[in-house]
Write a protein that holds these residues in place. Structure first.
Motif, PDB file in Angstrom:
ATOM      1  N   VAL A 205       0.839  -1.202   0.000  1.00  6.70           N
ATOM      2  CA  VAL A 205       0.000   0.000   0.000  1.00  6.70           C
ATOM      3  C   VAL A 205       0.875   1.254   0.000  1.00  6.70           C
ATOM      4  CG1 VAL A 205      -1.691   1.323   1.323  1.00  6.70           C
ATOM      5  CG2 VAL A 205      -1.936  -1.152   1.130  1.00  6.70           C
ATOM      6  N   ALA A 206       1.927   1.241   0.824  1.00  2.56           N
ATOM      7  CA  ALA A 206       2.830   2.394   0.879  1.00  2.56           C
ATOM      8  C   ALA A 206       3.499   2.626  -0.473  1.00  2.56           C
ATOM      9  CB  ALA A 206       3.880   2.179   1.965  1.00  2.56           C
ATOM     10  N   LEU A 207       3.969   1.551  -1.107  1.00  2.00           N
ATOM     11  CA  LEU A 207       4.606   1.670  -2.427  1.00  2.00           C
ATOM     12  C   LEU A 207       3.647   2.272  -3.444  1.00  2.00           C
ATOM     13  CD1 LEU A 207       6.670  -1.622  -2.905  1.00  2.00           C
ATOM     14  CD2 LEU A 207       7.545   0.711  -2.969  1.00  2.00           C
ATOM     15  N   ALA A 208       2.414   1.762  -3.468  1.00  2.00           N
ATOM     16  CA  ALA A 208       1.435   2.258  -4.440  1.00  2.00           C
ATOM     17  C   ALA A 208       1.102   3.722  -4.177  1.00  2.00           C
ATOM     18  CB  ALA A 208       0.172   1.399  -4.377  1.00  2.00           C
ATOM     19  N   ALA A 209       0.895   4.055  -2.910  1.00  2.00           N
ATOM     20  CA  ALA A 209       0.516   5.433  -2.564  1.00  2.00           C
ATOM     21  C   ALA A 209       1.624   6.414  -2.932  1.00  2.00           C
ATOM     22  CB  ALA A 209       0.186   5.528  -1.073  1.00  2.00           C
ATOM     23  N   VAL A 210       2.862   6.072  -2.605  1.00  2.00           N
ATOM     24  CA  VAL A 210       3.979   6.974  -2.897  1.00  2.00           C
ATOM     25  C   VAL A 210       4.219   7.074  -4.398  1.00  2.00           C
ATOM     26  CG1 VAL A 210       6.457   7.319  -2.615  1.00  2.00           C
ATOM     27  CG2 VAL A 210       5.084   6.593  -0.665  1.00  2.00           C
ATOM     28  N   THR A 211       4.158   5.945  -5.099  1.00  2.00           N
ATOM     29  CA  THR A 211       4.411   5.938  -6.542  1.00  2.00           C
ATOM     30  C   THR A 211       3.390   6.796  -7.294  1.00  2.00           C
ATOM     31  OG1 THR A 211       5.346   3.705  -6.421  1.00  2.00           O
ATOM     32  CG2 THR A 211       4.632   4.485  -8.589  1.00  2.00           C
ATOM     33  N   ILE A 212       2.129   6.688  -6.899  1.00  2.00           N
ATOM     34  CA  ILE A 212       1.053   7.379  -7.620  1.00  2.00           C
ATOM     35  C   ILE A 212       0.949   8.853  -7.235  1.00  2.00           C
ATOM     36  CG2 ILE A 212      -1.449   7.465  -7.967  1.00  2.00           C
ATOM     37  CD1 ILE A 212      -1.455   4.405  -7.581  1.00  2.00           C
ATOM     38  N   THR A 213       1.099   9.141  -5.956  1.00  2.00           N
ATOM     39  CA  THR A 213       0.780  10.494  -5.477  1.00  2.00           C
ATOM     40  C   THR A 213       1.973  11.429  -5.364  1.00  2.00           C
ATOM     41  OG1 THR A 213       1.012   9.856  -3.136  1.00  2.00           O
ATOM     42  CG2 THR A 213      -1.151   9.559  -4.155  1.00  2.00           C
ATOM     43  N   LEU A 214       3.178  10.878  -5.226  1.00  2.00           N
ATOM     44  CA  LEU A 214       4.345  11.733  -5.002  1.00  2.00           C
ATOM     45  C   LEU A 214       4.987  12.121  -6.326  1.00  2.00           C
ATOM     46  CD1 LEU A 214       6.345  13.083  -3.058  1.00  2.00           C
ATOM     47  CD2 LEU A 214       7.614  10.927  -2.985  1.00  2.00           C
ATOM     48  N   HIS A 215       5.074  13.412  -6.558  1.00  2.00           N
ATOM     49  CA  HIS A 215       5.686  13.911  -7.787  1.00  2.00           C
ATOM     50  C   HIS A 215       6.775  14.916  -7.405  1.00  2.00           C
ATOM     51  CE1 HIS A 215       2.465  11.963 -10.025  1.00  2.00           C
ATOM     52  NE2 HIS A 215       1.592  12.582  -9.241  1.00  2.00           N
TER      53      HIS A 215
END
Length: 537
Positions: A205-215
């Protein structure tokens, strides 16, 4: 003056470009972001923080079962030591890699390494495999906390950061209280393997959240990695952690092993300072310590780690042995301290965000932490649970004034390009402080236990009483009244000495807090001061 104007222009200009290492023309600025975007990124960061905090606490509860299944009780300490060593040694390296090659990429890499280590630890069939896989897990863990803090520093201005960092304090409190309980529950009702497997869905979940939302803007580096500095720093940190882990337990403090490690640590750190002064892109720029605020909060962070880990390690001993509390609820015994830390941290974070001022909080926090330690040093065999809970709440409140402020001031003292190094350094000082605290307090505690048992029962009777570190309320109930009384006084005397020393050491943090300049926190759109010009002493 021209450089200051250029810095101001860089902070207010619309384009977002992170400084390319080794190039002077690049822009160094923190982009404006919406509250929604920041909150989405927070999901991944908070889960990652939870992973980093929970791991050791959960594993500690399950260790007796793990050793029973895998054998090799003589290597038990290395399951913890391998993880701690890898984490401490990797922490500053992850911070620097984030500054050089981009924080998002290095953060995601550290999560992946942590999850691979977790999966392999759950699959371990021997103690040697467990030790090796825990080291791999620790290597990734070194980048988790640093990544969270440095990404927060890149996303949010120091002035606005307080209200978000309160969430991290809540996660710390939740992990400290819930970790041992969760570890015991999983071990009893499922299998010890699941204490490692539980990291996998959370990490995904952390990987997905950071990958998608962090720019974050991409970073290109023309600098060479400071391999010599990394090697020397790793050697120095590893030696220090081994000294604090083995000293007074596996080897005597005056043994050739501990003295040899001390010499190696001193030589490596001296060599590190020499190399860093000449490196093109140093692993830990020593110029940061010319900033008085950065140096002072590093000292304060060390003392906070020293006091916090000491309290967490020894207060349950008192509660269980002297006050007869259940070992199953040992995590809940620290609730007053954690609740005090959480509430104060949230209030301080909001206050800093509204006012932009923070200098008074470290002064109050260090004073309150010293006072709380002094109160805890008065615990005796007849102290009530309510009284001890109030004393723990005072200590926790003092920590609440400091936990997030130390990181905030460290980040506010440097330019954006050094955010990773500042975050890793603050984390490292707190980690090393915790290691030293547990080691020193452990030696003091053990000495007082032995001295009191010998005084009350005699040398032979005290030796026959067994290892005081393994005495439980259940075992005490089967002993004769004089022996129970002797153990109660021994533990009380040990706690008295531990927290009396803790109060004395906290004086150093109080003095350091008085030397803080209290430089204004940068708000959104405000220029970052040069780390040398803003606070040179």
């Amino acid at each position: 003056m021209a450089q200051q104007q250029a810095d101001a222009t860089a902070q207010t200009a619309p384009p977002v470009v992170e400084q390319a290492v080794g190039e002077q023309a690049a822009v160094d600025e923190r982009p404006a972001r919406s509250q929604r975007e920041i909150r989405l990124v927070m999901v991944g960061l908070v889960i990652t923080m939870l992973l980093a905090m929970l791991d050791n606490l959960i594993v500690g509860t399950a260790m007796p079962t793990i050793v029973g299944d895998l054998g090799g009780a003589d290597h038990l300490s290395w399951v913890v030591t391998s993880y701690t060593l890898a984490t401490a040694a990797a922490t500053p390296i992850w911070g620097k890699l984030g500054d050089l090659y981009g924080r998002k990429g290095t953060f995601l890499t550290s999560i992946v390494i942590f999850l691979v280590g977790s999966a392999l630890s759950g699959l371990a069939q021997t103690m040697n495999e467990m030790i090796a896989f825990r080291a791999l897990q620790g290597l990734g863990a070194g980048g988790l906390m640093v990544g969270v803090m440095s990404i927060m520093g890149a996303l949010v201005s120091p002035r606005e950061r307080g209200k978000y960092q309160g969430m991290f304090a809540a996660v710390m409190a939740l992990a400290t209280v819930g970790g041992p309980l969760l570890g015991g529950f999983i071990t009893d009702h499922f299998s010890w393997h699941w204490i490692f497997y539980i990291n996998l869905p959370l990490g995904a979940v952390a990987l997905a959240a950071v990958t998608i939302t962090l720019h974050l803007p991409k970073v290109r580096s023309t600098a060479r990695i400071d391999y010599a500095g990394a090697a020397l720093l790793t050697t120095g940190i590893t030696s220090l952690v081994l000294i604090t882990t083995w000293g007074g337990t596996q080897y005597a403090w005056g043994s050739k092993h501990i003295i040899g490690l001390a010499v190696l640590a001193a030589a490596a750190l001296i060599g590190f300072c020499y190399v860093e002064q000449r490196a093109e892109e140093p692993m830990l720029p020593l110029k940061l310590f010319r900033n008085r605020d950065f140096s002072m909060v590093s000292i304060i962070g060390f003392i906070v780690g020293f006091s916090m880990f000491g309290a967490v390690a020894f207060l349950p001993q008192y509660q269980q042995i002297v006050q007869g509390a259940s070992a199953t609820n040992s995590g809940l015994l620290l609730m007053p301290m954690m609740f005090g830390m959480l509430v104060v941290s949230l209030v301080v974070g909001q206050t800093v965000t509204r006012t932009g001022k923070y200098r008074i909080f470290p002064i109050i926090g260090t004073t309150l932490m010293g006072g709380g330690s002094l109160l805890l040093s008065t615990l005796g065999t007849d102290t009530t649970r309510f009284t001890s809970a109030c004393y723990m709440a005072a200590l926790g409140a003092g920590m609440g004034f400091l936990m997030q402020i130390t990181m905030l001031v460290a980040q506010n003292s440097v330019e954006l390009k050094d955010m990773g190094v500042a975050s890793s350094t603050a984390t490292l000082f707190r980690t090393i402080g915790g290691s030293f605290g547990v080691a020193l307090f452990g030696a003091i505690y053990t000495h007082q236990i032995t001295a009191t048992l010998t005084a009350r029962l005699g040398a032979q009777a005290a030796a026959a009483g067994g290892d005081s570190n393994q005495i439980t309320p259940t075992k005490l109930k089967g002993m004769k009244a004089p022996v129970q009384d002797a153990f109660h006084h021994a533990v009380s005397n040990g706690i008295h000495s531990v927290f009396l020393w803790g109060a004395g050491i906290t004086v150093i943090a109080i003095v350091a807090s008085l030397f803080l300049r209290g430089a204004p926190l940068r708000g959104a759109g405000q220029p970052a001061e040069s780390s040398l010009e803003s606070a040179a002493i």
